[in-house]
Design an enzyme around this catalytic site. Structure first.
Site, PDB file in Angstrom:
ATOM      1  N   SER A   1      35.923  45.445  41.672  1.00  0.00           N
ATOM      2  CA  SER A   1      35.035  44.662  42.540  1.00  0.00           C
ATOM      3  C   SER A   1      34.627  45.459  43.763  1.00  0.00           C
ATOM      4  O   SER A   1      35.382  46.322  44.246  1.00  0.00           O
ATOM      5  CB  SER A   1      35.804  43.409  42.978  1.00  0.00           C
TER       6      SER A   1
ATOM      7  N   TYR B   1      42.696  39.572  47.505  1.00  0.00           N
ATOM      8  CA  TYR B   1      41.962  39.699  46.236  1.00  0.00           C
ATOM      9  C   TYR B   1      41.481  41.143  46.054  1.00  0.00           C
ATOM     10  O   TYR B   1      41.751  41.780  45.026  1.00  0.00           O
ATOM     11  CB  TYR B   1      40.777  38.725  46.208  1.00  0.00           C
TER      12      TYR B   1
ATOM     13  N   LYS C   1      42.721  44.210  43.319  1.00  0.00           N
ATOM     14  CA  LYS C   1      41.845  44.985  42.424  1.00  0.00           C
ATOM     15  C   LYS C   1      42.043  46.494  42.657  1.00  0.00           C
ATOM     16  O   LYS C   1      42.055  47.281  41.719  1.00  0.00           O
ATOM     17  CB  LYS C   1      40.385  44.594  42.661  1.00  0.00           C
TER      18      LYS C   1
HETATM   19  N1  NAD Z   1      32.163  36.753  39.321  1.00  0.00           N
HETATM   20  C1  NAD Z   1      31.925  37.799  40.106  1.00  0.00           C
HETATM   21  O1  NAD Z   1      30.919  37.855  40.828  1.00  0.00           O
HETATM   22  C2  NAD Z   1      32.906  38.967  40.117  1.00  0.00           C
HETATM   23  C3  NAD Z   1      32.661  40.037  40.978  1.00  0.00           C
HETATM   24  C4  NAD Z   1      33.549  41.120  40.992  1.00  0.00           C
HETATM   25  C5  NAD Z   1      34.623  41.141  40.121  1.00  0.00           C
HETATM   26  N2  NAD Z   1      34.843  40.080  39.295  1.00  0.00           N
HETATM   27  C6  NAD Z   1      36.004  40.138  38.379  1.00  0.00           C
HETATM   28  O2  NAD Z   1      35.538  39.912  37.055  1.00  0.00           O
HETATM   29  C7  NAD Z   1      36.533  39.251  36.283  1.00  0.00           C
HETATM   30  C8  NAD Z   1      35.933  38.016  35.637  1.00  0.00           C
HETATM   31  O3  NAD Z   1      35.389  37.155  36.638  1.00  0.00           O
HETATM   32  P1  NAD Z   1      34.827  35.719  36.269  1.00  0.00           P
HETATM   33  O4  NAD Z   1      33.902  35.318  37.351  1.00  0.00           O
HETATM   34  O5  NAD Z   1      34.382  35.750  34.851  1.00  0.00           O
HETATM   35  O6  NAD Z   1      36.169  34.863  36.390  1.00  0.00           O
HETATM   36  P2  NAD Z   1      36.656  33.596  35.538  1.00  0.00           P
HETATM   37  O7  NAD Z   1      37.686  32.906  36.361  1.00  0.00           O
HETATM   38  O8  NAD Z   1      35.488  32.813  35.045  1.00  0.00           O
HETATM   39  O9  NAD Z   1      37.356  34.269  34.272  1.00  0.00           O
HETATM   40  C9  NAD Z   1      38.667  34.777  34.325  1.00  0.00           C
HETATM   41  C10 NAD Z   1      39.371  34.352  33.052  1.00  0.00           C
HETATM   42  O10 NAD Z   1      40.670  34.950  33.018  1.00  0.00           O
HETATM   43  C11 NAD Z   1      41.590  33.997  32.548  1.00  0.00           C
HETATM   44  N3  NAD Z   1      42.912  34.394  33.077  1.00  0.00           N
HETATM   45  C12 NAD Z   1      43.277  34.538  34.375  1.00  0.00           C
HETATM   46  N4  NAD Z   1      44.547  34.972  34.445  1.00  0.00           N
HETATM   47  C13 NAD Z   1      44.987  35.115  33.162  1.00  0.00           C
HETATM   48  C14 NAD Z   1      46.206  35.551  32.588  1.00  0.00           C
HETATM   49  N5  NAD Z   1      47.267  35.893  33.349  1.00  0.00           N
HETATM   50  N6  NAD Z   1      46.321  35.600  31.233  1.00  0.00           N
HETATM   51  C15 NAD Z   1      45.271  35.229  30.451  1.00  0.00           C
HETATM   52  N7  NAD Z   1      44.083  34.809  30.944  1.00  0.00           N
HETATM   53  C16 NAD Z   1      43.948  34.756  32.290  1.00  0.00           C
HETATM   54  C17 NAD Z   1      41.094  32.661  33.084  1.00  0.00           C
HETATM   55  O11 NAD Z   1      41.592  31.566  32.351  1.00  0.00           O
HETATM   56  C18 NAD Z   1      39.578  32.838  32.957  1.00  0.00           C
HETATM   57  O12 NAD Z   1      39.126  32.400  31.693  1.00  0.00           O
HETATM   58  C19 NAD Z   1      37.681  38.957  37.240  1.00  0.00           C
HETATM   59  O13 NAD Z   1      38.641  39.973  37.075  1.00  0.00           O
HETATM   60  C20 NAD Z   1      37.032  39.055  38.614  1.00  0.00           C
HETATM   61  O14 NAD Z   1      37.964  39.456  39.594  1.00  0.00           O
HETATM   62  C21 NAD Z   1      34.010  38.995  39.273  1.00  0.00           C
END
Ligand code: NAD
Length: 341
Positions: free
Chosen positions: A116, A140, A144
């Protein structure tokens, strides 16, 4: 290619699973469904388990000839991480370490990791390049960065090949309308603005109107989730062809202010939005924009869906038809990935 997608029932993971399977790969999803949705997993099998469950991972690696892992599973709320950092260090760091150990035991040596722009903290230069200092300002972002460091050392010592994709702001929804953003609470600016237009939250809250930006509101780099998914495919191909382990920024290289987002939503909605102007939140930088030229050059990746209008239109289509998306609670919207609440 057989790819294990951790967190594949979540927002970005589910879109990526669809893209991979359309490109001819087998997408095996591992998700504990704590923050994901069973019905978002439609392009391959779902294993309902935690990434820290070593025996579940062993079974998956025995059952499927996994070539690579895409690791999305994590908690991803900046504000929550400021209140309960232990959740973030446990789930994002300790559980990722366990996943790496399961991979090592099974001889799986390629991983694409969801990092991120929150790892950069307050930017000193815009656009932000990969070489920018990484000084997170919330647990957070720190979590990362810690996983990036784990990857580095697993690469050095155990020969793991990795790519860390540092996303800026993911937004938009599947252009076919089959998937979309479905967080509870929803903290991201674009869906919250649309929910305000749909009357499902009282109004759009604008935090800070006195930033040093052309219209005084904060600027972020919004990338369509389909373009983000495509970048994962490109990263897998890169690793498969022997590319060196390295991070890549993913963004469009241009930003939009909160007022520009509001105007784009008003264009799609065909009406004015109710909004409330509030003071700045601490930890919100004025502007976060990616220099993603490395991904364009090395991965030959080009974002094709990331005009603000396409992002808003696809997101609107999803949210307007989706009965399952909860009327967002009073949670603050998160206009950034790098700041803190
Ligand atoms: N959405 C954004 O703008 C953004 C920006 C930068 C980074 N990210 C990163 O991208 C990734 C996905 O983001 P997102 O928005 O799709 O999040 P999200 O919460 O929609 O998806 C994360 C998924 O991981 C699963 N999960 C969490 N911990 C778990 C574990 N211990 N075991 C199994 N499953 C687990 C959750 O149930 C969920 O389905 C994350 O790592 C987030 O930090 C997202």
């Amino acid at each position: 290619m057989h790819v294990l997608i951790t967190g594949g029932a979540g927002y970005i993971g589910s879109h990526t699973a669809k893209i991979l399977s359309r490109a001819g790969s087998r997408a095996i999803v591992l998700d504990n469904l704590k923050r994901g949705h069973r019905d978002a997993v439609r392009w391959g099998p779902l294993v309902e388990a935690d990434i820290a469950d070593r025996s579940a991972l062993k079974e998956i690696f025995e059952k499927y000839p996994i070539d690579a892992v895409i690791h999305f599973a994590a908690f991803a709320y900046v504000g929550e991480s400021m209140q309960a950092p232990e959740l973030y260090f446990q789930n994002n760091v300790v559980n990722s370490l366990s996943l790496l150990e399961s991979m090592r035991a099974a001889g799986v040596r390629k991983i694409v990791f969801s990092s991120s722009c929150a790892t950069y903290g307050y930017p000193t230069e815009i656009p932000i390049r990969e070489e920018h200092a990484q000084q997170p300002v919330n647990p957070y972002g720190e979590s990362k960065l810690m996983v990036e460091r784990l990857l580095h050392w697993y690469g050095q010592i155990h020969g793991l090949a990795w790519v860390a994709l540092r996303y800026f702001n993911a937004a938009g929804a599947d252009p076919d309308g089959e998937l979309g953003e479905n967080h509870d609470p929803e903290t991201h600016l674009i869906p919250r603005t649309i929910l305000a237009a749909l009357g499902r939250v009282p109004c759009l809250q604008i935090f800070g109107t006195d930033y040093d930006t052309p219209d005084g509101t904060a600027i972020r780099d919004y990338l369509h989730v389909t373009d983000l998914g495509e970048a994962h495919l490109a990263a897998l191909k890169y690793l498969d062809s022997g590319g060196a382990s390295t991070p890549f920024n993913l963004g469009t290289g241009s930003g939009h202010s909160v007022r520009e987002v509001a105007a784009a939503v008003e264009r799609v909605a065909g009406r004015d939005l109710p909004y409330e102007e509030l003071p700045r939140r601490s930890g919100d930088p004025a502007s976060l924009i990616a220099d993603a030229s490395k991904a364009r050059r090395v991965l030959e990746w080009i974002p094709r869906h990331s005009s603000l209008d396409e992002i808003v239109r696809t997101s609107w289509n999803w949210l307007a038809k989706s009965a399952q998306v909860p009327a967002a609670s009073g949670a603050d919207q998160d206009t950034k990935e790098a700041g803190s609440e």
